[in-house]
Design an enzyme around this catalytic site. Sequence first.
Site, PDB file in Angstrom:
ATOM      1  N   ARG A 102       0.583  -1.421  -0.203  1.00  0.00           N
ATOM      2  CA  ARG A 102       0.216   0.073   0.030  1.00  0.00           C
ATOM      3  C   ARG A 102       1.092   1.369   0.043  1.00  0.00           C
ATOM      4  O   ARG A 102       0.717   2.056  -0.793  1.00  0.00           O
ATOM      5  CB  ARG A 102      -0.672   0.259   1.470  1.00  0.00           C
ATOM      6  CG  ARG A 102      -1.676   0.868   1.094  1.00  0.00           C
ATOM      7  CD  ARG A 102      -2.255   1.217   2.499  1.00  0.00           C
ATOM      8  NE  ARG A 102      -3.626   2.592   2.441  1.00  0.00           N
ATOM      9  CZ  ARG A 102      -3.522   4.020   2.745  1.00  0.00           C
ATOM     10  NH1 ARG A 102      -2.052   3.672   3.242  1.00  0.00           N
ATOM     11  NH2 ARG A 102      -4.074   4.577   2.572  1.00  0.00           N
ATOM     12  N   ARG A 103       2.128   1.211   0.973  1.00  0.00           N
ATOM     13  CA  ARG A 103       2.571   2.376   0.363  1.00  0.00           C
ATOM     14  C   ARG A 103       3.558   2.520  -0.373  1.00  0.00           C
ATOM     15  O   ARG A 103       3.507   4.335  -0.892  1.00  0.00           O
ATOM     16  CB  ARG A 103       4.199   1.856   2.087  1.00  0.00           C
ATOM     17  CG  ARG A 103       5.395   1.510   1.514  1.00  0.00           C
ATOM     18  CD  ARG A 103       6.129   0.988   2.510  1.00  0.00           C
ATOM     19  NE  ARG A 103       6.822   0.636   2.054  1.00  0.00           N
ATOM     20  CZ  ARG A 103       8.061   0.314   1.502  1.00  0.00           C
ATOM     21  NH1 ARG A 103       8.737   0.767   0.942  1.00  0.00           N
ATOM     22  NH2 ARG A 103       8.937  -0.701   1.623  1.00  0.00           N
TER      23      ARG A 103
END
Length: 144
Positions: A102-103
């Site tokens: 996700r980052r």
Amino acid sequence: MYDVNTKRIDEVLDQMSRMLALLETLTARGKEALLADEIALAAMERALHLSIEAVIDTGNALIDGFIMRDPGSYADIVEILRDETVVSDEQAGVLASVVEFRRYLVNEYTNVPQEAMIALAGRGLPVLRQFEPAVRSYLEKELF
């Protein structure tokens, strides 16, 4: 009695199912075809991102509704779901790596490692597909 927002969970899981169908269509095209198509890559980024958000949102809804321990991070949400037997150890391992990605999609979106994303989508799809039935099974067991 527990106050679990099952309506919201249903909405999120339905959206996740649509995004997983898109990911399946995209990954079936193969890595080389995907890498050559900017629109397909953008669609994959969005579908993977929304699938990750669905795991997080559903996890948070379960954690809040069943008054589980408070998570300290997104990865911790997956660990809590494992600890509470919503998902298996194996599923949690894959979900943790998917959630970790996700980052790139949110914070480092100008530098998403495309080949890693394609590999992760292919590796993570089976477990992401297992997430909805696992959640629904847990809800049925705990609420009914």
